[in-house]
Every structure is written in C-alpha cells, then in structure tokens.
Enzyme design. Structure first.
Site, mmCIF file in Angstrom:
data_model
loop_
_atom_site.group_PDB
_atom_site.id
_atom_site.type_symbol
_atom_site.label_atom_id
_atom_site.label_comp_id
_atom_site.label_asym_id
_atom_site.label_seq_id
_atom_site.Cartn_x
_atom_site.Cartn_y
_atom_site.Cartn_z
ATOM 1 N N TYR A 131 -16.071 -6.436 8.227
ATOM 2 C CA TYR A 131 -16.668 -5.450 7.324
ATOM 3 C C TYR A 131 -17.810 -6.096 6.556
ATOM 4 O O TYR A 131 -17.627 -7.143 5.913
ATOM 5 C CB TYR A 131 -15.633 -4.896 6.350
ATOM 6 C CG TYR A 131 -16.212 -3.748 5.535
ATOM 7 C CD1 TYR A 131 -16.228 -2.466 6.062
ATOM 8 C CD2 TYR A 131 -16.797 -3.964 4.301
ATOM 9 C CE1 TYR A 131 -16.799 -1.407 5.360
ATOM 10 C CE2 TYR A 131 -17.368 -2.922 3.587
ATOM 11 C CZ TYR A 131 -17.369 -1.645 4.114
ATOM 12 O OH TYR A 131 -17.949 -0.607 3.430
ATOM 13 N N GLN A 193 -13.041 4.614 5.145
ATOM 14 C CA GLN A 193 -13.028 5.254 6.456
ATOM 15 C C GLN A 193 -13.309 4.253 7.582
ATOM 16 O O GLN A 193 -12.753 4.374 8.680
ATOM 17 C CB GLN A 193 -14.017 6.427 6.515
ATOM 18 C CG GLN A 193 -15.461 6.085 6.228
ATOM 19 C CD GLN A 193 -15.814 6.159 4.757
ATOM 20 O OE1 GLN A 193 -14.961 6.038 3.885
ATOM 21 N NE2 GLN A 193 -17.099 6.336 4.477
ATOM 22 N N ASN A 216 -15.810 -3.227 -1.839
ATOM 23 C CA ASN A 216 -15.524 -2.707 -3.174
ATOM 24 C C ASN A 216 -14.037 -2.368 -3.292
ATOM 25 O O ASN A 216 -13.234 -2.670 -2.402
ATOM 26 C CB ASN A 216 -16.404 -1.491 -3.475
ATOM 27 C CG ASN A 216 -16.191 -0.339 -2.500
ATOM 28 O OD1 ASN A 216 -15.179 -0.272 -1.804
ATOM 29 N ND2 ASN A 216 -17.133 0.583 -2.461
ATOM 30 N N GLN A 260 -23.736 -13.942 -10.221
ATOM 31 C CA GLN A 260 -22.535 -13.341 -9.652
ATOM 32 C C GLN A 260 -22.248 -11.974 -10.272
ATOM 33 O O GLN A 260 -21.713 -11.087 -9.609
ATOM 34 C CB GLN A 260 -21.339 -14.276 -9.820
ATOM 35 C CG GLN A 260 -21.479 -15.615 -9.116
ATOM 36 C CD GLN A 260 -21.658 -15.483 -7.609
ATOM 37 O OE1 GLN A 260 -21.273 -14.493 -6.994
ATOM 38 N NE2 GLN A 260 -22.270 -16.488 -7.008
ATOM 39 N N HIS A 263 -23.571 -8.618 -8.594
ATOM 40 C CA HIS A 263 -22.991 -8.064 -7.375
ATOM 41 C C HIS A 263 -22.441 -6.667 -7.581
ATOM 42 O O HIS A 263 -22.570 -5.800 -6.721
ATOM 43 C CB HIS A 263 -21.834 -8.959 -6.889
ATOM 44 C CG HIS A 263 -22.274 -10.070 -5.990
ATOM 45 N ND1 HIS A 263 -22.712 -9.870 -4.707
ATOM 46 C CD2 HIS A 263 -22.335 -11.406 -6.194
ATOM 47 C CE1 HIS A 263 -23.028 -11.024 -4.158
ATOM 48 N NE2 HIS A 263 -22.808 -11.974 -5.032
ATOM 49 N N GLU A 325 -12.303 -16.760 -7.865
ATOM 50 C CA GLU A 325 -12.943 -16.763 -6.548
ATOM 51 C C GLU A 325 -13.938 -17.930 -6.459
ATOM 52 O O GLU A 325 -13.880 -18.740 -5.541
ATOM 53 C CB GLU A 325 -13.659 -15.427 -6.336
ATOM 54 C CG GLU A 325 -14.422 -15.341 -5.028
ATOM 55 C CD GLU A 325 -15.272 -14.091 -4.940
ATOM 56 O OE1 GLU A 325 -15.641 -13.726 -3.810
ATOM 57 O OE2 GLU A 325 -15.605 -13.486 -5.979
ATOM 58 N N HIS A 326 -14.902 -17.973 -7.378
ATOM 59 C CA HIS A 326 -15.862 -19.075 -7.461
ATOM 60 C C HIS A 326 -15.572 -19.872 -8.723
ATOM 61 O O HIS A 326 -15.395 -19.291 -9.798
ATOM 62 C CB HIS A 326 -17.301 -18.563 -7.577
ATOM 63 C CG HIS A 326 -17.734 -17.625 -6.502
ATOM 64 N ND1 HIS A 326 -17.498 -16.258 -6.545
ATOM 65 C CD2 HIS A 326 -18.424 -17.851 -5.351
ATOM 66 C CE1 HIS A 326 -18.017 -15.692 -5.472
ATOM 67 N NE2 HIS A 326 -18.580 -16.629 -4.733
ATOM 68 N N ASP A 356 -23.180 -18.940 -1.364
ATOM 69 C CA ASP A 356 -23.270 -17.555 -0.898
ATOM 70 C C ASP A 356 -24.064 -17.442 0.395
ATOM 71 O O ASP A 356 -23.884 -16.485 1.146
ATOM 72 C CB ASP A 356 -23.936 -16.687 -1.966
ATOM 73 C CG ASP A 356 -23.019 -16.389 -3.142
ATOM 74 O OD1 ASP A 356 -21.801 -16.509 -2.985
ATOM 75 O OD2 ASP A 356 -23.535 -16.028 -4.220
ATOM 76 N N GLU A 410 27.243 -21.693 11.625
ATOM 77 C CA GLU A 410 26.712 -20.397 11.186
ATOM 78 C C GLU A 410 27.441 -19.230 11.848
ATOM 79 O O GLU A 410 27.119 -18.066 11.575
ATOM 80 C CB GLU A 410 25.217 -20.327 11.498
ATOM 81 C CG GLU A 410 24.394 -21.329 10.687
ATOM 82 C CD GLU A 410 22.903 -21.232 10.978
ATOM 83 O OE1 GLU A 410 22.521 -20.490 11.922
ATOM 84 O OE2 GLU A 410 22.116 -21.891 10.269
ATOM 85 N N HIS A 415 24.456 -18.704 20.379
ATOM 86 C CA HIS A 415 23.468 -19.774 20.289
ATOM 87 C C HIS A 415 24.058 -21.088 20.816
ATOM 88 O O HIS A 415 23.411 -21.808 21.579
ATOM 89 C CB HIS A 415 23.025 -19.978 18.828
ATOM 90 C CG HIS A 415 22.046 -18.952 18.342
ATOM 91 N ND1 HIS A 415 22.347 -17.624 18.233
ATOM 92 C CD2 HIS A 415 20.764 -19.093 17.928
ATOM 93 C CE1 HIS A 415 21.292 -16.973 17.759
ATOM 94 N NE2 HIS A 415 20.317 -17.848 17.571
#
Length: 424
Positions: A131, A193, A216, A260, A263, A325-326, A356, A410, A415
């Site tokens: 994306y 979408q 976003n 930043q 944005h 994030e940064h 970036d 167990e 097994h």
C-alpha cells in the site's frame, strides 16, 4: 507545542498527557472502525462494483478509468521525470536493496548428535500487496521501500495499490519493474477499500498473502480488521517522532519535529529532555519553522509536546514507554539504553528525513507503541523460515526414548507410539 513537566507540583498534566499517548494505538483506530468495517463488508460482498464506488467517492476516479495502471503509463511517467529525481530514486533503490540483502536470513543446518540433523530453509511469500499512500503527497519513496525488499526476498507476485497515483509514484513503479521480479500489478485505488480488495480479492484484483505499507487511520484500521484472514506487517498509522536530547541543537531538533509533523494532522511530535532551557528553545524554534506549514501547525498544536523530566534516567524511561516510530538521540552511546523504537537516528548530522528516503533501512515503521514488539518493515516480512529435521534409525534409538518419556508424561500415548514403532 506544549511544554509539560513530568514531576513536581505541576507534573500532573504531564503525566496525564503521557498516559493518553500510551493509549494512542487503540483509541485512534476506534474512531474509524465502524466506517471501515462497512467498507470491508461491501467490497467482500460486491467486489469491483463497491471498489469503484468508493474510489469514485473518495478519490475522484471516473467511471471509465481503468483500475490497473498500464506499463505504458509507468514508462511515460519515468520519461517525464527529471534526471535529478531519477538519480535520487536509483540511489534510494540501491541502498534499500543492499540493506535488505544484508537482512535476508540464510538456510543452515547442524548436527546436535550423530545421525540427527536439524536446520532451516528460507522461502519467499507467494504474493504481497504494497500500500502506497497518495492523498496529501506523492510517495514514490514508499513504493520503493515496500517493493524492493519483496523483490530481494523473491516474492513471485507483487501488487501495488495507491489512490490517485502521482507521476512520481508511477515513475518509481517503472524503476521497480526493471527488477527480475517486477511490479506487474499497480492499481489506482486506496483507503480501506484497497485493503479489502487485496485481502479478499475481486474480479480485477486477486487476493494476496500479506499486505504491507503505511496509511492513515482508515488504512490502519482496515489492516487490523483483515489480519485474521491475510497477513499484515503492522498497524503503521500516523507518523510519530520522539527526540530525546540533553545537548542537541534547538534548530535541528525543531526541524526534525516539523518535518515529521507535516505528514499528517494526526502526527505525534515529542521532545523529551531534562533541560527546561532546551525545551523552551525548541518550542520557540518549532513555532518559527512551522509557520506557513498548515499540516505541521495543526499536528503540533494537537499532538506536539516537550516533556521536561526530573532526570536523564527519567527521560530515557519515558522514551521507552512511548516506543516511538522515529527516535533521535544525541550520541552513539545512547543506543545502549534504547529498548523500544522503530528506527534510531544518532546525532546532529542525521536528520530523520535521510531515513525516510535514502539510507536503506525501511521507513515503514511501527507506530502506536508497536515498537515494543517489533521493528520496521524488512525483508524478513516477505519470507518464511521453515524448520527441517532428520534422524537416522540409530540416532532415533538413542534420542527417541526421551521423546517417549515426555509424551507419556503428557498422556499422549499416540505420540509415544509413533516414535516407538520407528525404533524397531
């Protein structure tokens, strides 16, 4: 930008703001979850018809416009691009590729004991959807950041979705398409979408194994919602920056915060320091540098903070709590105390904008405190590490009894028997 102390009689407001920031991942997407789920349901049920309706409503896509961006359009965009920008794209692509190649895990095996061999093989994902946001700004850098590591990993099918793709973004797609694994499918759709189309598939856009890339709040909420049916990299929401400094230059710090902040109106910009003088100087510089930058001014007014702590140790603790994030720090020695961050930038001569675009480490990074549990997008997001094991009969006879003992403890008799019959 508000200056808030985190200690003393006036520290209550600062602590309240910090608590709110710690909850930012959950509360932000909650605001759009209802709308996003409606969009996802519509695209799942009505496919291309719903996809086109939303593309027309939100992105102005005309009814006769093809969803697929043709190779001819990508080539024309590349030819229309300036030589300076072409050179910048080539350098960015080369650095991203080199970094991803260093990150790529390798196959290996070893023998813990004679006749017993274990190891791993590495295989690429079959298909990914990248994306690339396209609302406020063209982001050819994001196309390169998402597509290039997928190509290094060897992903066979790479899909790009971007609303109203700019000439620069289509030019980056053409550059990426020159790789042995090229961008074959590039669609002019965006928002929730587009995430729905890549997750569920439509007549035009086939479903992918994993969806990566920033977006976003609507894109982030959609990725979270589809994550039980298709893989996602992370909920990469609005940009975040933290600068933790005791000796930084106010002008440079402010420049990174403003950069930043521009944005997105939802972007988070934070300075953490134990020096009130530095906080005051940075706040003044931020106000000066943001003047005329409407988006930066909006985000800084809403989510711009300078937290003044009681000590250097408290500043470092708060930084890790926020898991930004940064993150910018003063010196290389500061990396030792960093536990939670998407990407770290060291010193005055390392503006975050270099990361970036050009440096090579990915700029798709964890937001909403997801830096506590993962780093940024990397070639590792596009491969599977598959473990392999093999025994000889003699080795099984030596090691098998230990497995039988554990299985019987167990109560899993099947097994135990599956080992016992092969030891005969």
């Amino acid at each position: 930008m508000r200056i808030l102390k985190t200690f003393g009689e006036s520290g209550a407001a600062g602590q309240a703001a910090i608590l709110q920031l710690e909850q930012r991942g959950a509360t932000n997407t909650a605001k759009v979850d209802g709308t996003v789920r409606e969009i996802l349901a519509a695209v799942r049920e009505r496919g291309d018809d719903a996809l086109r309706e939303y593309a027309a409503r939100f992105d102005g896509l005309s009814g006769d416009a093809p969803l697929l961006v043709s190779r001819e359009e990508m080539l024309a965009a590349w030819e229309a691009t300036s030589e300076d920008l072409k050179a910048a794209m080539r350098l960015a692509q080369a650095n991203i590729r080199a970094f991803a190649e260093k990150q790529l895990p390798r196959a290996w095996s070893f023998r813990p004991s004679e006749g017993m061999e274990v190891g791993q093989i590495v295989r690429p994902l079959g298909s990914v959807g990248c994306y690339v946001p396209g609302g406020r700004y063209p982001l050819p850098s994001t196309l390169l950041m998402t597509v290039t590591p997928a190509q290094v990993a060897g992903v066979e099918r790479i899909v790009v979705c971007s609303p109203k793709p700019a000439v620069e973004t289509m030019a980056a797609a053409w550059l990426a398409s020159q790789d042995a694994v090229g961008v074959v499918e590039f669609y002019r759709v965006g928002g929730a979408q587009a995430i729905a189309a890549m997750a569920y598939g439509t007549a035009t856009i086939g479903a992918v194994d994993k969806i990566v890339g920033p977006g976003n709040l609507y894109v982030t909420a959609a990725k979270i919602a589809v994550s039980q049916e298709t893989g996602i990299d992370m909920p990469a929401g609005p940009t975040e920056i933290v600068v933790t400094s005791e000796s930084g230059d106010a002008e440079g710090i402010a420049a990174d915060l403003v950069a930043q902040a521009e944005h997105d109106p939802e972007a988070l910009a934070v300075l953490i320091t134990s020096k009130m003088e530095l906080a005051e100087s940075v706040a003044l510089e931020v106000k000066r540098q943001a003047e005329g930058n409407a988006i930066a001014m909006e985000s800084l007014a809403a989510q711009g903070f300078a937290f003044v702590t009681e000590s250097v140790e408290a500043a470092r603790e708060l930084t890790n709590r926020l898991a930004p994030e940064h993150l910018t720090v003063d010196a290389g020695s500061d990396v030792r105390w960093v536990k939670n961050a998407g990407s770290v930038f060291i010193g005055h001569h390392t503006p975050q904008s270099m990361g970036d675009y050009i440096s090579g480490p990915n700029h798709v990074l964890p937001t909403g405190r997801n830096g506590r549990v993962r780093g940024g997008l990397s070639v590792l997001d596009f491969v599977k590490v598959i473990t392999v094991q093999q025994y000889t009969r003699d080795a099984l006879r030596v090691v098998g009894p230990h497995t039988i003992a554990l299985a019987e403890a167990e109560g899993l008799v099947g097994h135990a028997e599956s080992v016992r019959v092969r030891m005969r």
